[in-house]
Write an enzyme that holds these catalytic residues in place. Structure first.
Site, mmCIF file in Angstrom:
data_model
loop_
_atom_site.group_PDB
_atom_site.id
_atom_site.type_symbol
_atom_site.label_atom_id
_atom_site.label_comp_id
_atom_site.label_asym_id
_atom_site.label_seq_id
_atom_site.Cartn_x
_atom_site.Cartn_y
_atom_site.Cartn_z
ATOM 1 N N ASN A 6 0.894 -1.053 0.029
ATOM 2 C CA ASN A 6 -0.087 0.153 -0.115
ATOM 3 C C ASN A 6 0.678 1.188 -0.120
ATOM 4 O OD1 ASN A 6 -1.580 2.215 0.592
ATOM 5 N ND2 ASN A 6 -2.538 1.248 2.232
ATOM 6 N N ALA A 8 0.512 4.207 0.720
ATOM 7 C CA ALA A 8 0.513 5.152 1.816
ATOM 8 C C ALA A 8 1.128 4.725 3.009
ATOM 9 C CB ALA A 8 -1.056 5.289 2.093
ATOM 10 N N CYS A 9 1.599 3.540 3.155
ATOM 11 C CA CYS A 9 2.123 2.821 4.212
ATOM 12 C C CYS A 9 3.739 2.976 4.342
ATOM 13 C CB CYS A 9 1.947 1.225 3.975
ATOM 14 S SG CYS A 9 2.765 0.194 5.355
ATOM 15 N N SER A 10 4.334 3.431 5.506
ATOM 16 C CA SER A 10 5.486 3.641 5.499
ATOM 17 C C SER A 10 6.445 2.368 5.683
ATOM 18 C CB SER A 10 5.660 4.566 7.055
ATOM 19 O OG SER A 10 5.363 3.861 8.005
#
Length: 119
Positions: A6, A8-10
């Site tokens: 994803n 958006a996932c760090s």
């Protein structure tokens, strides 16, 4: 190898950065857009050696809506969990790397990414 991410996932971004730094040959799968089928989820679970509840993000809002914390965690309930993951891919823990040797890892740490690279 393939990595389910994803963007958006760090932790996903960190894993991709490490793969790039190591010069790894890999394919990115944005699993929220290219949703895995139930069979693909079963395959990855087999590669991981885990059960579906082991890779479920139970703190997600949809997990709470579904009442996942109350679901049984046994062989009889396995398909129900897999169906939930396929129907709500946001529930799938990430990133997941499928290694060239047929195994997989949940690559939430640099050590796990390096483990996948060593396979």
């Amino acid at each position: 190898m393939e990595i389910w991410i994803n963007p958006a996932c760090s932790k996903c971004r960190s894993a991709v950065t490490l793969l790039d730094a190591e010069g790894a040959d890999y394919t990115v799968r944005r699993y929220l857009e290219d949703v895995p089928t139930e069979d693909e989820i079963r395959d990855v679970l087999g590669r991981l050696g885990l059960e579906p509840w082991d890779i479920t993000r139970t703190q997600e809002a949809v997990a709470k809506e579904l009442g996942l914390k109350e679901w049984p965690r046994d062989a009889a309930a396995r398909d129900r969990w897999v169906t939930a993951l396929a129907g709500h891919p946001k529930l799938i823990q990430r990133p997941i790397i499928t290694a060239d040797d047929g195994t997989a890892v949940v690559a939430r740490t640099d050590e796990a990414v390096r483990d996948a690279l060593s396979r």
